[in-house]
Scaffold this motif. Structure first.
Motif, PDB file in Angstrom:
ATOM      1  N   ALA A 104       0.845  -1.190   0.000  1.00 54.94           N
ATOM      2  CA  ALA A 104       0.000   0.000   0.000  1.00 54.94           C
ATOM      3  C   ALA A 104       0.885   1.246   0.000  1.00 54.94           C
ATOM      4  N   PRO A 105       0.399   2.350  -0.586  1.00 58.09           N
ATOM      5  CA  PRO A 105       1.218   3.556  -0.622  1.00 58.09           C
ATOM      6  C   PRO A 105       1.403   4.195   0.752  1.00 58.09           C
ATOM      7  N   ASP A 106       0.454   4.053   1.651  1.00 54.63           N
ATOM      8  CA  ASP A 106       0.539   4.664   2.982  1.00 54.63           C
ATOM      9  C   ASP A 106      -0.529   4.005   3.834  1.00 54.63           C
ATOM     10  N   MET A 107      -0.651   4.450   5.103  1.00 48.14           N
ATOM     11  CA  MET A 107      -1.771   3.988   5.905  1.00 48.14           C
ATOM     12  C   MET A 107      -3.041   4.634   5.353  1.00 48.14           C
ATOM     13  N   ALA A 108      -4.190   4.044   5.681  1.00 49.22           N
ATOM     14  CA  ALA A 108      -5.446   4.521   5.100  1.00 49.22           C
ATOM     15  C   ALA A 108      -5.815   5.909   5.620  1.00 49.22           C
ATOM     16  N   LEU A 109      -5.487   6.214   6.868  1.00 50.22           N
ATOM     17  CA  LEU A 109      -5.928   7.468   7.480  1.00 50.22           C
ATOM     18  C   LEU A 109      -4.713   8.232   7.998  1.00 50.22           C
ATOM     19  N   PRO A 110      -3.973   8.884   7.086  1.00 55.31           N
ATOM     20  CA  PRO A 110      -2.681   9.463   7.473  1.00 55.31           C
ATOM     21  C   PRO A 110      -2.780  10.571   8.523  1.00 55.31           C
ATOM     22  N   ARG A 111      -3.811  11.401   8.449  1.00 56.21           N
ATOM     23  CA  ARG A 111      -3.893  12.505   9.419  1.00 56.21           C
ATOM     24  C   ARG A 111      -4.194  11.990  10.816  1.00 56.21           C
ATOM     25  N   LEU A 112      -5.109  11.010  10.870  1.00 54.94           N
ATOM     26  CA  LEU A 112      -5.432  10.368  12.141  1.00 54.94           C
ATOM     27  C   LEU A 112      -4.172   9.755  12.735  1.00 54.94           C
ATOM     28  N   ASN A 113      -3.339   9.233  11.844  1.00 50.39           N
ATOM     29  CA  ASN A 113      -2.093   8.602  12.227  1.00 50.39           C
ATOM     30  C   ASN A 113      -1.188   9.596  12.960  1.00 50.39           C
ATOM     31  N   ASN A 114      -1.080  10.792  12.377  1.00 50.67           N
ATOM     32  CA  ASN A 114      -0.270  11.844  12.981  1.00 50.67           C
ATOM     33  C   ASN A 114      -0.806  12.192  14.371  1.00 50.67           C
ATOM     34  N   TRP A 115      -2.125  12.332  14.471  1.00 52.82           N
ATOM     35  CA  TRP A 115      -2.730  12.689  15.756  1.00 52.82           C
ATOM     36  C   TRP A 115      -2.495  11.583  16.769  1.00 52.82           C
ATOM     37  N   GLY A 116      -2.663  10.330  16.319  1.00 46.09           N
ATOM     38  CA  GLY A 116      -2.434   9.181  17.195  1.00 46.09           C
ATOM     39  C   GLY A 116      -1.066   9.250  17.834  1.00 46.09           C
ATOM     40  N   PHE A 117      -0.051   9.607  17.049  1.00 47.28           N
ATOM     41  CA  PHE A 117       1.280   9.685  17.651  1.00 47.28           C
ATOM     42  C   PHE A 117       1.392  10.857  18.610  1.00 47.28           C
ATOM     43  N   TRP A 118       0.936  12.036  18.202  1.00 48.05           N
ATOM     44  CA  TRP A 118       1.185  13.225  19.031  1.00 48.05           C
ATOM     45  C   TRP A 118       0.370  13.256  20.316  1.00 48.05           C
TER      46      TRP A 118
END
Lengths: 530, 204
Positions: A104-118
Motif C-alpha cells: 500500500a502507498p501509505d496507511m489509510a488514514l494518514p492525518r489520524l495517524n499523525n494525531w495518534g502519535f502526538w
C-alpha cells in the motif's frame, strides 16, 4: 516549501524540513520512526525507574527512598513500559511495515495517524509530571497504587492517580485510533491479489491486536472514568458505603488487562516466524495453523480475565472455569511453538543478530508461558499470588516475549529502514549480554517468590538478601547493556556499510523488493500478487 | 531504483484492472470505502464503552443471584415459618472494622454464636462516636464463605439504615437473624463482617 528536497521528482519527497516535518507529517515511515524513537526513549525512562527499585532492593532495609516513592516508581515503571514503550514500538513497526508488506502507498488514514502519535508525548508527561510537582511541594507524587489502580487505594490516593487516569485516557484514544487505522489499511489497501490468507504473518498478528484493542481499551477507559467520578463527583461504583464493590474494578480492569498481554505479544508472534523463515531459508511451517491459532488466542484472551485475582474470592465453579479456560490457551500456543520450531527444522540456518534474538526469544518466552501455566492452577496460585514468582513470570513474557521480540524485529528491519547495516559484532554482544543478564535478574526472583517474598514491598526478610543482590547486579547489567543497542541503532542510522535491497538472502515479502532505505513514497503503483 | 521489484511468487504487472463507477476516481472510491469502515469500527468502540458501563448493573445482578463476594440482600428477610433443624449446629462469627474517615469505635458484643439452622437469634454491636461532632455512618456487610451468603437471613439490622451518633454517644445496635435450613451441608462455620463507612450525604 524547501528548495533542497526536489532532487527526484519521482519520489515526491517534498516535505517541510526541521521540526515542522515531524509535527505535520502524515507519512507512514516518518510516523513509524517517531513511534519507535519515542518508544526507545521511554524504554530508558521506565528502565531508570526500575533500576531505582533494584538499587533499593539491593540490601534489606530502607536505604535510598521512602516506601511511598518506591510504590510510585513501581506503578509508573509498569505503565510506562506497557503503554509508552512496548505498545508504541509495536505501533511503530505497524506504521513502517504494514503498508510495505501489503503493497500500500501509505496507511489509510494518514492525518489520524499523525494525531495518534502526538497524543503520546503529552500522556508521557502526564504520567511523570507528578514526580516533578512533588519536588515543588505540589501533591504527593505519582500514582502509588501499582499500574492496576485497585480501589479503595486508588480512590483515596493523591493527585498522581488523577494524572495517571488522564494519561490512560490519552493513551487509550491513541491506541484505538492506531487500531482503526490498521484495520482499515489491511482491509481496504492490500495490493491486488493479496488475499487475507496470503498476508504476511506480522500483518495478521497486528490485525488481531487491533481488534482486541478496539474491544478492550474502551472498557479500561470506562473503568478509570468510574474511578475518576468516584474520586471527585460523588459516585460509588467502587465504594462499598454507597453500594459499590471494589472487586468489580478488578473484573473491569482485567477484562482489559488480560487481552492487553496478547495485544503486546501478537505483533511479535507475527514477525518472529518471518525472521525464522528468513534465517532458516525455507518457507514458514504451518501458515494456516498459525493464523487460526492467533485467532483462537485472540478469542480466548477476552474470557479468562479472572485468573489475575483468584484469591479475591469467587465461587468454586467460577474458579474452575477460569482455570480451565486459561489453561486452554496453552493449546493454540503450543501449536505456534511447534510451527516456529518446525520452521527451523532442517533449514540452512545462520545466526545473525535478529535470528539470535528470535531463537533466544522462543526459549525465554517458553519459560514465561510454562510458568504462567503454574499460576493458572487455582490451588497453586493461592501460594504464588502477589509473590516474586508472578513478577518473574510476567517479565519472562513481557521482557523476553515482548521487548526481546521487538529487538529481534529492530535488527531485522533496521537495514531496510536506514539503508545501512548495523554492527553485527555489537549486535551479538548486545544479545548475549541481554539474554544472560535477563536470566540472572529473573531466575532468582522465581525462587524468591517460591520462598514467599511478596512483590511491591520495599523491604524484605534477611533470608532473601543474596538472591536480591544477584538480581540487582544483573538488572544493572541488563540496563547498561541496552546502551549498546542505542549506540548500534544511532550509528546505523548515521552511516555504515550500505545495505542491499533484499538485505537478508532468505528474506521473503514485498518490503524487500523496495530499495534500502525505501523512497519517501513507496508503492504509489500497487504491485499485483499472483 | 526500479530494480528488485520481483520476488519469488510476487510480480509487478501494469495497471490493475478495477471496476469503478463512472464519476469516481479510484482515490475517491477508496476514501469512501475507508470512511464506511471507520464508521463501523467507531460503533464497535462505542459498543465496548457501553459494555463497560453495562457491566456495573450486570455485576450486581450476578452477585446477588450467586452470593458472589459475600454480598447479601441488604433488606429484611420475610419471616417464613422455617423449621428449626435441630440435627445440626452452625457457628457464626462476627467481625467489625471502621473505614478511614469515620471517628467511631465499633465492635460486636459477642464474637460468635452457635445456633441451629432456622433458630432466630439477636446479637448486639456497639458503636461509639469518639469525635465531637454528629457523625452519620453506614454499615456494609460481607459474609464468608460466599456460597453461604444467601443463607444468612436478617430480620432486623442496624445496617438497613444509616446510623447517626451525637458527639461521644455510645449505642448498642441489634441484629436479628437466622440461618436458613437450606444452608449447604458442608458449611458449619460462617463469618459475618461489618465495615462501617462514613455515610455519603443524599444530596451528592
Amino acid at each position: 516549501m524547501s528548495t533542497t528536497t526536489v532532487a527526484h521528482h519521482d519520489d515526491h519527497a517534498e516535505h517541510p524540513t526541521g521540526i515542522m516535518r515531524w509535527l505535520t507529517t502524515t507519512n507512514h515511515k516518518d510516523i513509524g520512526t517517531m513511534y519507535l524513537t519515542f518508544s526507545l526513549i521511554m524504554f530508558f525512562v521506565g528502565g531508570a525507574m526500575i533500576l531505582g527499585i533494584r538499587a533499593e532492593l539491593f540490601k534489606p532495609g530502607l536505604q535510598l527512598m521512602n516506601p511511598e516513592f518506591f510504590n510510585q516508581l513501581i506503578g509508573v515503571h509498569a505503565l510506562i513500559m506497557i503503554f509508552a514503550a512496548l505498545m508504541p514500538a509495536a505501533t511503530g513497526f505497524a506504521n513502517w511495515m504494514i503498508p510495505l508488506q501489503i503493497g500500500a502507498p501509505d496507511m489509510a488514514l494518514p492525518r489520524l495517524n499523525n494525531w495518534g502519535f502526538w497524543l503520546l508525548p503529552p500522556s508521557a508527561i502526564l504520567l511523570t509530571l507528578p514526580f516533578t510537582l512533588a519536588l515543588f511541594g505540589i501533591g504527593d507524587g505519582a500514582l502509588a497504587t501499582g499500574w492496576t489502580f485497585y480501589p479503595p487505594l486508588s480512590v483515596q490516593g493523591g493527585i498522581g492517580v488523577d494524572f495517571a487516569i488522564f494519561a490512560v485516557h490519552l493513551l487509550g484514544i491513541s491506541s484505538v485510533l492506531g487500531s482503526i487505522n490498521v484495520i482499515v489499511t489491511v482491509f481496504n489497501m492490500r495490493a491486488p491479489g493479496m488475499t487475507l490468507m496470503k498476508m504476511p504473518m506480522f500483518v495478521w498478528g497486528w490485525l488481531i491486536t487491533a481488534f482486541l484493542l478496539i474491544a478492550t481499551i474502551p472498557v479500561l477507559a470506562g473503568a478509570v472514568t468510574m474511578l475518576l467520578t468516584d474520586r471527585h463527583f460523588g459516585t460509588h461504583f467502587f465504594d462499598a458505603a454507597g453500594g459499590g464493590d471494589p472487586i468489580m474494578f478488578q473484573h473491569l480492569f482485567w477484562f482489559f488487562g488480560h487481552p492487553e498481554v496478547y495485544i503486546l505479544l501478537l505483533p511479535v508472534w507475527g514477525f518472529i516466524p518471518q525472521i525464522l523463515e528468513t534465517f532458516s531459508r525455507k518457507p514458514m511451517y504451518g501458515y494456516k495453523a498459525q493464523v487460526y491459532s492467533l485467532w483462537a488466542i485472540g478469542a480466548l484472551a477476552v474470557v479468562v480475565w479472572a485468573h489475575h485475582f483468584f484469591t479475591a474470592g469467587m465461587p468454586v465453579p467460577a474458579l474452575l472455569y477460569f482455570m480451565y479456560s486459561t489453561m486452554a490457551i496453552s493449546l493454540p500456543l503450543a501449536v505456534l511453538f511447534f510451527c516456529w520450531i518446525k520452521t527451523m527444522w532442517r533449514g540452512s540456518m545462520s545466526f545473525e543478530t535478529p535470528m539470535l534474538f528470535a531463537v533466544g526469544w522462543i526459549i525465554l518466552f517458553g519459560i514465561g508461558g510454562l510458568t504462567g501455566l503454574v499460576l493458572a492452577d487455582v490451588a497453586a496460585d493461592a501460594q504464588y499470588h502477589n509473590s516474586y514468582f508472578v513478577v518473574a513470570h510476567f517479565h519472562y513474557t513481557l521482557f523476553a516475549g515482548g521487548i526481546m521480540g521487538i529487538m529481534a524485529g529492530t535488527y531485522y528491519w533496521l537495514p531496510k529502514m536506514t539503508g545501512h547495516m548495523y554492527s553485527e559484532k555489537l549486535g551479538k554482544l548486545h544479545f548475549w549480554l541481554t539474554a544472560i543478564s535477563f536470566n540472572m535478574t529473573f531466575i532468582p526472583q522465581f525462587f524468591l517468590g517460591l520462598a514467599g517474598m511478596p512483590r511491591r514491598i520495599p523491604d524484605y526478610a534477611l533470608q532473601f538478601a543474596e538472591f536480591n543482590m544477584i538480581s540487582s547486579i544483573a538488572a544493572f547489567t541488563l540496563g547498561l547493556s541496552q546502551l549498546l543497542f542505542v549506540y548500534n541503532i544511532v550509528s546505523c542510522a548515521r552511516g555504515g556499510k550500505k545495505a542491499t535491497d533484499k538485505v537478508w538472502d532468505g528474506a521473503q515479502g514485498l518490503e524487500w523488493t523496495l530499495p534500502s532505505p525505501p523512497p519517501y513514497h513507496s508503492f504509489t503503483e500497487q504491485p499485483v500478487i499472483k | 531504483m526500479v530494480c528488485g521489484v520481483y520476488v519469488f511468487n510476487m510480480a509487478l504487472i501494469e495497471e490493475p484492472k478495477v471496476e469503478r463507477p463512472e464519476n469516481l476516481t479510484a482515490k475517491e472510491q477508496l476514501d469512501l470505502k475507508n470512511k464506511k469502515l471507520v464508521r463501523k469500527l467507531l460503533w464497535l468502540v462505542v459498543g465496548s464503552l457501553l459494555f463497560a458501563f453495562a457491566l456495573v448493573p450486570l455485576y450486581d445482578v450476578l452477585c446477588s443471584l450467586t452470593g458472589l463476594n459475600g454480598k447479601t440482600q441488604n433488606s429484611a428477610a420475610l419471616l417464613t415459618k422455617a423449621k428449626v433443624d435441630n440435627s445440626r449446629w452452625v457457628n457464626v462469627q462476627f467481625t467489625s472494622s471502621v473505614m478511614p474517615g469515620l471517628g467511631w469505635n465499633f465492635y460486636p458484643k459477642q464474637t460468635s454464636i452457635r445456633l441451629h439452622p432456622g433458630q432466630i437469634e439477636t446479637v448486639l454491636f456497639v458503636a461509639k462516636n469518639i469525635t465531637n461532632e454528629v457523625v452519620v455512618g453506614q454499615a456494609v456487610p460481607s459474609i464468608t464463605p460466599g456460597i453461604a451468603a444467601a443463607n444468612l437471613k436478617k430480620i432486623e439490622c442496624f445496617c438497613f439504615v444509616r446510623q447517626s451518633l451525637k458527639p461521644g454517644e455510645e449505642k448498642e445496635m441489634p441484629l436479628r437473624f437466622f440461618v436458613s435450613p437450606e444452608l449447604p451441608k458442608d458449611v458449619s462455620d460462617m463469618t459475618l463482617s461489618y465495615s462501617f463507612f462514613p455515610a455519603v450525604s443524599e444530596s451528592k
